[in-house]
Write a protein that holds these residues in place. Structure first.
Motif, PDB file in Angstrom:
ATOM      1  N   HIS A  70       0.974  -1.132   0.015  1.00 25.10           N
ATOM      2  CA  HIS A  70      -0.004   0.016   0.158  1.00 25.10           C
ATOM      3  C   HIS A  70       0.834   1.147   0.126  1.00 25.10           C
ATOM      4  O   HIS A  70       1.937   1.080   0.793  1.00 25.10           O
ATOM      5  CB  HIS A  70      -0.771   0.178   1.342  1.00 25.10           C
ATOM      6  CG  HIS A  70      -2.020   1.036   1.204  1.00 25.10           C
ATOM      7  ND1 HIS A  70      -3.238   1.307   0.574  1.00 25.10           N
ATOM      8  CD2 HIS A  70      -1.788   2.343   1.771  1.00 25.10           C
ATOM      9  CE1 HIS A  70      -3.568   2.361   0.851  1.00 25.10           C
ATOM     10  NE2 HIS A  70      -3.049   2.946   1.554  1.00 25.10           N
ATOM     11  N   PRO A  71       0.466   2.281  -0.605  1.00 20.33           N
ATOM     12  CA  PRO A  71       1.481   3.385  -0.970  1.00 20.33           C
ATOM     13  C   PRO A  71       1.918   3.803   0.268  1.00 20.33           C
ATOM     14  O   PRO A  71       1.075   4.309   1.243  1.00 20.33           O
ATOM     15  CB  PRO A  71       0.723   4.276  -1.788  1.00 20.33           C
ATOM     16  CG  PRO A  71      -0.147   3.522  -2.656  1.00 20.33           C
ATOM     17  CD  PRO A  71      -0.709   2.334  -1.806  1.00 20.33           C
ATOM     18  N   SER A  73       3.015   6.657   0.716  1.00 20.30           N
ATOM     19  CA  SER A  73       2.445   8.135   0.808  1.00 20.30           C
ATOM     20  C   SER A  73       1.246   8.558   1.329  1.00 20.30           C
ATOM     21  O   SER A  73       0.669   9.691   1.422  1.00 20.30           O
ATOM     22  CB  SER A  73       2.904   8.598  -0.672  1.00 20.30           C
ATOM     23  OG  SER A  73       1.600   7.883  -1.405  1.00 20.30           O
ATOM     24  N   ASP A  74       0.296   7.324   1.597  1.00 21.13           N
ATOM     25  CA  ASP A  74      -0.743   7.560   2.076  1.00 21.13           C
ATOM     26  C   ASP A  74      -0.900   7.903   3.597  1.00 21.13           C
ATOM     27  O   ASP A  74      -0.712   7.323   4.460  1.00 21.13           O
ATOM     28  CB  ASP A  74      -1.687   6.365   1.920  1.00 21.13           C
ATOM     29  CG  ASP A  74      -3.453   6.386   2.488  1.00 21.13           C
ATOM     30  OD1 ASP A  74      -3.591   7.597   2.775  1.00 21.13           O
ATOM     31  OD2 ASP A  74      -4.105   5.379   2.221  1.00 21.13           O
ATOM     32  N   SER A  76      -3.899   9.540   4.653  1.00 22.70           N
ATOM     33  CA  SER A  76      -5.320   9.874   4.793  1.00 22.70           C
ATOM     34  C   SER A  76      -5.838   9.431   6.313  1.00 22.70           C
ATOM     35  O   SER A  76      -6.701  10.196   6.932  1.00 22.70           O
ATOM     36  CB  SER A  76      -6.142   9.305   3.903  1.00 22.70           C
ATOM     37  OG  SER A  76      -5.934   7.917   4.053  1.00 22.70           O
ATOM     38  N   ASN A  77      -5.235   8.705   7.033  1.00 28.26           N
ATOM     39  CA  ASN A  77      -5.531   8.042   8.105  1.00 28.26           C
ATOM     40  C   ASN A  77      -4.368   8.437   9.126  1.00 28.26           C
ATOM     41  O   ASN A  77      -3.251   7.845   9.251  1.00 28.26           O
ATOM     42  CB  ASN A  77      -5.702   6.835   8.354  1.00 28.26           C
ATOM     43  CG  ASN A  77      -6.205   6.121   9.663  1.00 28.26           C
ATOM     44  OD1 ASN A  77      -6.256   6.932  10.675  1.00 28.26           O
ATOM     45  ND2 ASN A  77      -6.523   5.033   9.849  1.00 28.26           N
ATOM     46  N   TRP A  82       1.518   4.044   6.956  1.00 28.51           N
ATOM     47  CA  TRP A  82       1.937   2.941   6.230  1.00 28.51           C
ATOM     48  C   TRP A  82       3.124   2.866   5.993  1.00 28.51           C
ATOM     49  O   TRP A  82       3.665   1.508   5.722  1.00 28.51           O
ATOM     50  CB  TRP A  82       1.140   3.260   4.878  1.00 28.51           C
ATOM     51  CG  TRP A  82      -0.337   3.001   4.902  1.00 28.51           C
ATOM     52  CD1 TRP A  82      -1.203   4.090   4.864  1.00 28.51           C
ATOM     53  CD2 TRP A  82      -1.133   1.874   4.962  1.00 28.51           C
ATOM     54  NE1 TRP A  82      -2.494   3.718   4.877  1.00 28.51           N
ATOM     55  CE2 TRP A  82      -2.561   2.229   4.859  1.00 28.51           C
ATOM     56  CE3 TRP A  82      -0.689   0.590   4.803  1.00 28.51           C
ATOM     57  CZ2 TRP A  82      -3.575   1.385   4.909  1.00 28.51           C
ATOM     58  CZ3 TRP A  82      -1.779  -0.341   4.961  1.00 28.51           C
ATOM     59  CH2 TRP A  82      -3.168   0.055   5.004  1.00 28.51           C
ATOM     60  N   GLU A 130      -2.543   4.351  -7.866  1.00 30.55           N
ATOM     61  CA  GLU A 130      -1.424   4.040  -7.093  1.00 30.55           C
ATOM     62  C   GLU A 130      -1.614   3.095  -5.905  1.00 30.55           C
ATOM     63  O   GLU A 130      -0.963   2.198  -5.477  1.00 30.55           O
ATOM     64  CB  GLU A 130      -1.058   5.522  -6.423  1.00 30.55           C
ATOM     65  CG  GLU A 130       0.426   5.399  -5.511  1.00 30.55           C
ATOM     66  CD  GLU A 130       0.810   6.678  -4.963  1.00 30.55           C
ATOM     67  OE1 GLU A 130       1.906   6.592  -4.457  1.00 30.55           O
ATOM     68  OE2 GLU A 130       0.096   7.705  -4.894  1.00 30.55           O
ATOM     69  N   ALA A 131      -2.850   3.080  -5.108  1.00 26.78           N
ATOM     70  CA  ALA A 131      -3.281   2.158  -4.362  1.00 26.78           C
ATOM     71  C   ALA A 131      -3.832   0.942  -5.174  1.00 26.78           C
ATOM     72  O   ALA A 131      -4.906   0.810  -5.804  1.00 26.78           O
ATOM     73  CB  ALA A 131      -4.257   2.631  -3.367  1.00 26.78           C
TER      74      ALA A 131
END
Length: 261
Positions: A70-71, A73-74, A76-77, A82, A130-131
């Motif tokens: 999983h990227p 760069s995420d 969001s949470n 990650w 990307e995901a």
């Protein structure tokens, strides 16, 4: 691609994350236990690339890299980083991007990139998100038995095994069938590029030569003998190809050693 049996998270990673919960990859590489993490990842994988199964021994560490499924760069949470998620890290090859002069002549790029290098090429081209959960198999989540692939003896390409695919449950899938997911994984990771096909052809050549010698010697046990030779150490390059070629002899050997990936 084979199932990866992952060990427990390294204590050094746990401690680093506790002290640096928001750290990104550069900080881990520069000041954290990056080398220890990388060594553990490849040890878990038997020093094979998680995608194409090219052998990546310790002495070729410059051909090894850590990939985040999983990227990383995420962001969001805010409660989940990650980058520092042990279950999000796998070890991969350079995907054909580091070429010798001979490689440049024989294997043009980008058509001979593979693994995450080719996946990143498709992401940059806007062909896939990307995901990639649901678009590409996660080797940490597939089944160890049966093998999800077939091997074409004529072309040395990998194909989905429909019967085995029917056994795979509880996995992200953005397609209409699990067989399509396996086929798209092969395409997105470019596992049938000429470079990898030629490598698998060398495995087939060795197998055919062993079979010819066995027939000449009236040796009916050569497949079991090859299974012992190939699988007594974790793991030979192109594990899946060898496993398919040996058939039931490979499965018997893997059962005997309690193969879990």
């Amino acid at each position: 691609m084979k199932k990866i049996g992952k060990s427990s998270e390294p204590v050094a990673l746990t401690e680093f994350r506790d002290q640096n919960p928001d750290a990104q990859w550069k900080a881990l590489r520069d000041t954290g236990p990056y080398l220890e993490i990388k060594q553990q990842i490849f040890q878990d994988q038997g020093h094979l690339c998680a995608f194409c199964e090219t052998e990546l021994p310790e002495e070729r560490s410059n051909h090894q890299r850590v990939e985040h499924f999983h990227p990383k760069s995420d962001v969001s949470n805010p409660d989940h980083n990650w980058t520092l998620d042990w279950e999000n890290m796998i070890g991969v090859c350079m995907g054909g991007s580091r070429q010798t002069e001979a490689d440049k002549v024989n294997y043009q790029l980008p058509e001979n990139l593979s693994c995450d290098a080719y996946k990143d090429h498709l992401i940059s081209a806007g062909e896939i998100p990307e995901a990639c959960e649901g678009y590409v198999l996660n080797p940490l989540r597939i089944i160890n038995t049966p093998c999800l692939f077939k091997f074409d003896l004529r072309t040395c390409e990998l194909r989905p095994d429909p019967e085995a695919c029917a056994r795979l449950q509880d996995i992200d899938n953005s397609y209409d069938s699990l067989e399509t997911l396996v086929a798209e994984t092969i395409r997105i990771l470019n596992l049938n590029c000429s470079r990898l096909v030629d490598d698998r052809r060398e495995v087939l050549k060795f197998f055919n030569q062993a079979a010819a010698r066995a027939r000449k010697a009236n040796n009916r046990h050569y497949k079991a003998q090859l299974a012992e030779r190939w699988f007594r150490h974790r793991w030979p390059s192109f594990f899946t190809t060898r496993r398919i070629l040996l058939g039931i002899s490979a499965e018997d050997w893997l059962i005997a050693i309690n193969y879990q990936g």
